[in-house]
Each structure stands twice: as C-alpha cells, then as structure tokens.
Design an enzyme around this catalytic site. Structure first.
Site, PDB file in Angstrom:
ATOM      1  N   ARG A 295      -0.697  14.681  12.466  1.00 10.61           N
ATOM      2  CA  ARG A 295      -0.044  14.456  11.175  1.00 10.61           C
ATOM      3  C   ARG A 295       0.552  15.804  10.760  1.00 10.61           C
ATOM      4  NH1 ARG A 295      -1.652   8.995   9.655  1.00 10.61           N
ATOM      5  NH2 ARG A 295      -0.122   9.066   8.001  1.00 10.61           N
TER       6      ARG A 295
ATOM      7  N   CYS B   3      -5.072  12.453  12.760  1.00 14.44           N
ATOM      8  CA  CYS B   3      -5.866  11.275  12.450  1.00 14.44           C
ATOM      9  C   CYS B   3      -5.904  10.451  13.708  1.00 14.44           C
ATOM     10  CB  CYS B   3      -5.287  10.500  11.269  1.00 14.44           C
ATOM     11  SG  CYS B   3      -3.799   9.605  11.686  1.00 14.44           S
TER      12      CYS B   3
ATOM     13  N   ARG C 190      -8.850  -0.961   4.102  1.00 13.58           N
ATOM     14  CA  ARG C 190      -8.036   0.138   3.566  1.00 13.58           C
ATOM     15  C   ARG C 190      -6.618  -0.332   3.245  1.00 13.58           C
ATOM     16  NH1 ARG C 190      -8.146   5.677   6.804  1.00 13.58           N
ATOM     17  NH2 ARG C 190      -6.465   5.865   5.300  1.00 13.58           N
TER      18      ARG C 190
ATOM     19  N   ASP D 272       3.815   0.145  12.131  1.00 13.46           N
ATOM     20  CA  ASP D 272       2.602  -0.429  11.515  1.00 13.46           C
ATOM     21  C   ASP D 272       2.393  -1.900  11.889  1.00 13.46           C
ATOM     22  OD1 ASP D 272       1.993   1.967  10.361  1.00 13.46           O
ATOM     23  OD2 ASP D 272       2.879   1.496   8.415  1.00 13.46           O
TER      24      ASP D 272
ATOM     25  N   LYS E  40       0.830  -1.214   0.000  1.00  9.07           N
ATOM     26  CA  LYS E  40       0.000   0.000   0.000  1.00  9.07           C
ATOM     27  C   LYS E  40       0.858   1.255   0.000  1.00  9.07           C
ATOM     28  CE  LYS E  40      -1.900   1.460   4.110  1.00  9.07           C
ATOM     29  NZ  LYS E  40      -1.585   2.872   4.417  1.00  9.07           N
ATOM     30  N   ASN E  41       1.828   1.297   0.925  1.00  9.93           N
ATOM     31  CA  ASN E  41       2.549   2.556   1.124  1.00  9.93           C
ATOM     32  C   ASN E  41       3.602   2.828   0.054  1.00  9.93           C
ATOM     33  OD1 ASN E  41       0.915   3.055   3.247  1.00  9.93           O
ATOM     34  ND2 ASN E  41       2.389   2.435   4.824  1.00  9.93           N
TER      35      ASN E  41
HETATM   36  N1  EPU Z   1       6.002  14.364  11.295  1.00  7.32           N
HETATM   37  C1  EPU Z   1       6.291  15.652  11.661  1.00  7.32           C
HETATM   38  N2  EPU Z   1       6.421  16.578  10.669  1.00  7.32           N
HETATM   39  C2  EPU Z   1       6.263  16.274   9.356  1.00  7.32           C
HETATM   40  C3  EPU Z   1       5.989  14.943   8.972  1.00  7.32           C
HETATM   41  C4  EPU Z   1       5.854  13.998   9.981  1.00  7.32           C
HETATM   42  O1  EPU Z   1       6.431  15.969  12.854  1.00  7.32           O
HETATM   43  O2  EPU Z   1       6.374  17.170   8.507  1.00  7.32           O
HETATM   44  C5  EPU Z   1       5.777  13.353  12.353  1.00  7.32           C
HETATM   45  C6  EPU Z   1       4.334  12.831  12.276  1.00  7.32           C
HETATM   46  O3  EPU Z   1       3.446  13.674  12.989  1.00  7.32           O
HETATM   47  C7  EPU Z   1       4.462  11.448  12.849  1.00  7.32           C
HETATM   48  C8  EPU Z   1       5.895  11.018  12.492  1.00  7.32           C
HETATM   49  O4  EPU Z   1       6.575  12.220  12.121  1.00  7.32           O
HETATM   50  O5  EPU Z   1       4.344  11.468  14.247  1.00  7.32           O
HETATM   51  C9  EPU Z   1       6.001  10.016  11.363  1.00  7.32           C
HETATM   52  O6  EPU Z   1       5.548  10.592  10.179  1.00  7.32           O
HETATM   53  P1  EPU Z   1       6.053  10.113   8.731  1.00  7.32           P
HETATM   54  O7  EPU Z   1       6.036  11.295   7.846  1.00  7.32           O
HETATM   55  O8  EPU Z   1       7.322   9.343   8.858  1.00  7.32           O
HETATM   56  O9  EPU Z   1       4.913   9.100   8.334  1.00  7.32           O
HETATM   57  P2  EPU Z   1       3.794   9.234   7.232  1.00  7.32           P
HETATM   58  O10 EPU Z   1       4.415   9.502   5.909  1.00  7.32           O
HETATM   59  O11 EPU Z   1       2.735  10.136   7.708  1.00  7.32           O
HETATM   60  C10 EPU Z   1       3.966   6.702   6.661  1.00  7.32           C
HETATM   61  C11 EPU Z   1       3.001   5.574   6.442  1.00  7.32           C
HETATM   62  C12 EPU Z   1       2.414   5.144   7.776  1.00  7.32           C
HETATM   63  C13 EPU Z   1       3.568   4.704   8.673  1.00  7.32           C
HETATM   64  C14 EPU Z   1       4.588   5.847   8.807  1.00  7.32           C
HETATM   65  C15 EPU Z   1       5.807   5.475   9.621  1.00  7.32           C
HETATM   66  C16 EPU Z   1       2.134   5.965   4.247  1.00  7.32           C
HETATM   67  C17 EPU Z   1       0.972   6.310   3.400  1.00  7.32           C
HETATM   68  N3  EPU Z   1       1.931   5.996   5.566  1.00  7.32           N
HETATM   69  O12 EPU Z   1       3.219   7.763   7.243  1.00  7.32           O
HETATM   70  O13 EPU Z   1       1.581   4.028   7.510  1.00  7.32           O
HETATM   71  O14 EPU Z   1       3.074   4.357   9.946  1.00  7.32           O
HETATM   72  O15 EPU Z   1       5.020   6.263   7.496  1.00  7.32           O
HETATM   73  O16 EPU Z   1       6.448   4.395   9.052  1.00  7.32           O
HETATM   74  O17 EPU Z   1       3.190   5.645   3.747  1.00  7.32           O
HETATM   75  C18 EPU Z   1      -0.302   2.624   7.702  1.00  7.32           C
HETATM   76  O18 EPU Z   1       0.006   2.118   6.629  1.00  7.32           O
HETATM   77  O19 EPU Z   1      -1.217   2.129   8.429  1.00  7.32           O
HETATM   78  C19 EPU Z   1       0.393   3.832   8.164  1.00  7.32           C
HETATM   79  C20 EPU Z   1      -0.082   4.609   9.131  1.00  7.32           C
END
Ligand code: EPU
Length: 448
Positions: free
Chosen positions: A127, A122, A406, A312, A27-28
């Site tokens: 986020r 969320c 999802r 995850d 998915k990701n």
């Molecule tokens: N964060 C910040 N500032 C930012 C971006 C992120 O403080 O600008 C914080 C977030 O608030 C969070 C942490 O950093 O607490 C991690 O965020 P990250 O950007 O690494 O994750 P993401 O891109 O929002 C993806 C996956 C998540 C997975 C995380 C960590 C996708 C679509 N989602 O989220 O997947 O948990 O990386 O590996 O790729 C899932 O698939 O169920 C899922 C939640």
C-alpha cells in the site's frame, strides 16, 4: 463471548437464487466522506452509511480525534467535528483500516499538519503512499516519515494550490489530494486522477459543503480553494461491489436475480462480462437483473481502474468462472497479491492456477465444486468464497467472517432474501466497537 475465528458463515450450496434485493451504501464512498466531515464548520448528516466494521473503525478514529459521532438509526449518522483539536491519528485504529489514511488530507486542510501511521502493506499487497506524498509536497507541505508515521506540515499554515500530475491514477491519492486542496489558497489542478464513482461521490459531497470542484469523473480535476466548508446532509451512493457480488451470486447458481437501489452505469464492465458468458442482463434506472440459465462459457478479465473491471470483484468473478465451461484468464493489474484465496477454492475442487509472472489466474471449468471449510483472507476474497459456496455441493463453512463484515452489511440476509441457504454460525454478539454505532441494532457486532 465468542472470539473472532468462531463466528463463521455456513452455506448450503445448490439453491438457485431468485428474486430481488436492495443493495446498501458504498463503503469506499462512506469512509472518505466521513473523513471529509473533519473539514466542516457545522454538523454533517450522512444517510445510507453501511453498518459494517470498517465504518465503525473510521467512527472510532474520528472520535479519537475529537469528533462527536451519533447514530440516528436506519443507516444515518451525524458527525460534529467542531471540537476536533488533534492532528495525530492513533496507530491502534489506523492499523485496522488502510482507508484511515483518508484523514491526512482533511487534517492538512484544517490544521496545516497531519501525523498519520503509514499503511505499509496489507494482505492485497503493497500500500504505497508516494502519490499521496507527491500531492502534499506540491501543495506546500514538508513531508517526512518518522517512527512509522507520515508527518506532513505546511509552514505557512494554509496549503497553496498547485498543478499535480500523477504517474498513475490512484483512488486514495486522488481523494487525499482533493481533501487537502479544497481549503487551499488558490487553484489546484489534478491530472491523471482516478475516475471511480466513489471519488466522484466524495467530490459531490465536498461541493455540497461549499467546495468548488470541476471535472470529477474525468481524468483532470480543478479545485478552487475556498475559505470554509459548511455542515451538510448527504446520501452516500450505492455500493457497486456489493451489487456485483450479488449478481455473481445469482449467476453462479444459474438463478434470476434483480439488484435494486443500485446505479447500473457503475457496473457496465460487470454486466458486459456476464453477457459474454451467456447470461441475459437487463438494466433500469436503478436496478440490474441477471438471468443465468443460459451460461455458455467463461470469459477473460483484466482488472483495471474505473470504468474497467473492478479489482474488488476479481475473487467473486473467479468463483463464478469456476462453474463456466472452458478456460478463462483473469489478470489482476491493481494489486500484486490478490490471489491468496485461490488455494481455498482449490480445496473446494476448483481448477485454478495462478501464474506469478503475469499476476493472472487460469480458471478451467466447468467444475462441480464441493463444500468445504475454508478461510477468508480478506473482504473480497471472502465474498469470492461465498459465491463459490453457493454453487458447491454440500456445506461450505467460511472462517474469517469478520473480514466479510468489514465490507458487507448482513450479506447472509441479502442472500437469504434471494433464497440462498446462508447462515451466520451464531447469533451471539461478539465484540462491540464502537458501542454507539450499533446501539439500536440487533445485528451482531464484530470487531474489526
Ligand atoms: N499506489 C501507489 N502509490 C500510491 C498509492 C497507490 O503505488 O501513492 C498503488 C497501490 O500500491 C496499489 C494501487 O496503486 O497497488 C491502487 O491503489 P489505489 O490508491 O488506487 O487504491 P486504494 O485507495 O488503496 C481503493 C479501495 C480499494 C480498491 C482500490 C482500487 C478504498 C477504501 N479502498 O484502495 O478497495 O481495491 O481503491 O479500486 O476506497 C476493498 O474495498 O476491498 C478495497 C480493497
């Protein structure tokens, strides 16, 4: 027609899982790669795209921007973004999927402007988008928030290369910075980036389209901007979280399960933890086997960016640890609200206490769980309740199956292939979205 809360997953616990099953595409990786298709001059063909509702939301979003999407059967889809003329993403779709924010980078690369609703928070916690914004500003954009939207624009049209050092590795910000920089003028260096396999897969896809990217999979990525990117045919990597879920499902039933078509290197932290608990683990080129008849105890877990233990898989490992002797401490370091499912586990007889000070769960086992009606608050929490339900005495009925759908393609079928007694409560087709994606499939369609 059923409404979303009426479709449930029913699990009769106690069956020992045995045999082998193939995992599906990630998915990701699929979501940002679909967004990246906005940058291609020609048609993009993607194989191994999972049929999950998050993909259908990204499909609808790209369609809303003007892309032509076609499902080719067997998890293959084509995206023709040549007619995309809009840089504004509709809130009605973005609110369903935090990963919609992945379109900001491609829209900036293509139009020099993007207007995308902010993800806000969320169920997992905040986020934040400050790291994304840091990258867009460094690449020459003016960025501001207006009426719930992030509006980013480069006055010069084309973005310009820059050096960006992130305060922490973020999967989303690394992806967006890469997506914005591939068509920028000059060289971009990204430091302290995420090294997740899905980030690497996105980079490999961009390189196949003609981008120049070095260093992915390390903490520094260097991108040489190019003038244009071509359409390409590409296969998405295996989903390591689905793979891990199936391994914990096998382990919680003390079964003997092999997951095929996966990449064992992506799951080293998980395999190590299963071994620490006394499971026998074996890996081949593209398979992992866990044999769990000799579980001796639990283990402590700290979720961390890759190659650490994935956040995850945190609920799934907690579901498993409830059945292991001794006390295990599971600390969550990525999201600030990822233990909401623990109350549901407690209703199944688990002894789990969450300490807010350290964002950790203290799990005491072994417990014989008992089946109960429970509610899944998010995708992975739902999967954690499935793992627990497989070991529970009697029937567990999980409400909130639409969350599991999802991120998991036919989870009940994957588990049934291994001998699990898992059923969708109804074969009736609920809401359809979008029609095209599931056209030739008989698989029930769930709204996101
Ligand atoms: N964060 C910040 N500032 C930012 C971006 C992120 O403080 O600008 C914080 C977030 O608030 C969070 C942490 O950093 O607490 C991690 O965020 P990250 O950007 O690494 O994750 P993401 O891109 O929002 C993806 C996956 C998540 C997975 C995380 C960590 C996708 C679509 N989602 O989220 O997947 O948990 O990386 O590996 O790729 C899932 O698939 O169920 C899922 C939640």
């Amino acid at each position: 027609m059923l409404d979303r809360l009426e479709t449930t997953l029913r699990i009769r616990g106690g069956a020992r899982l045995e045999g082998s099953v193939a995992t599906h595409g990630a998915k990701n990786a699929a979501l940002p790669i679909m967004a990246a298709a906005l940058l291609a001059k020609g048609t993009v063909t993607l194989h191994r795209v999972p049929r999950i509702t998050d993909v259908s939301v990204m499909w609808s979003l790209l369609e809303a921007l003007g892309a032509r999407m076609r499902y080719e059967g067997d998890n293959t889809l084509t995206i023709d973004a040549s007619n995309v003329a809009s840089y504004r993403a509709p809130y009605a779709l973005v609110r369903k999927l935090a990963a919609s924010f992945d379109v900001v980078g491609p829209l900036l690369g293509r139009f020099g402007r993007a207007e995308v609703p902010l993800p806000g928070g969320c169920v997992l916690g905040t986020r934040a988008t400050d790291l994304h914004e840091q990258a867009f500003v460094a690449l020459g954009c003016e960025v501001h928030n207006a009426h719930g939207y992030l509006i980013a624009e480069s006055r010069e049209g084309r973005l310009r290369g820059a050096t960006i050092e992130f305060r922490m590795p973020s999967v989303g910000a690394t992806k967006n910075a890469m997506l914005a920089a591939v068509l920028a003028d000059g060289t971009t260096t990204l430091k302290n980036v995420a090294m997740e396999p899905e980030v690497v897969d996105l980079a490999n896809f961009l390189v196949a389209m003609g981008a120049k990217i070095l260093g992915t999979g390390t903490d520094t990525i260097v991108i040489e901007g190019v003038d244009e990117l071509q359409g390409v045919e590409y296969e998405i990597i295996a989903d390591r979280i689905v793979t891990g879920t199936l391994l914990f499902a096998g382990a919680v039933t003390r079964g003997d399960v092999t997951v095929r078509r996966c990449n064992p290197q992506h799951l080293q932290a998980v395999v190590d933890k299963l071994a620490e608990c006394g499971a026998t683990t074996m890996t081949g080129d593209d398979w992992i086997r866990v044999k769990a008849d000799g579980i001796t105890g639990g283990t402590d877990i700290l979720t961390a960016p890759y190659p650490g233990f994935p956040t995850d898989l945190q609920p799934q490992v907690v579901g498993f640890l409830c059945t292991c002797p001794g006390t295990s401490v599971v600390e969550e370091s990525i999201f600030n609200a990822r233990f909401s499912y623990v109350n549901e586990l407690a209703r199944m007889g688990a002894d789990v206490r969450v300490t807010m000070e350290s964002n950790a769960a203290i799990v005491k086992g072994p417990k014989q769980l008992s089946g109960a009606p429970v509610e899944a608050p998010d995708i992975r929490a739902g999967a954690g309740l499935v793992v627990a339900g497989l070991a529970a005495a009697g029937e567990t009925e999980i409400i909130g199956l639409e969350y599991i759908d999802r991120g998991y393609e036919r989870l009940e079928e994957l588990l049934s292939e291994l001998g699990g007694q898992v059923q969708r409560s109804s074969g009736v087709t609920p809401l359809v979205e979008p029609a095209g994606f599931f056209e030739t499939s008989e698989y029930p369609r769930i709204s996101a």
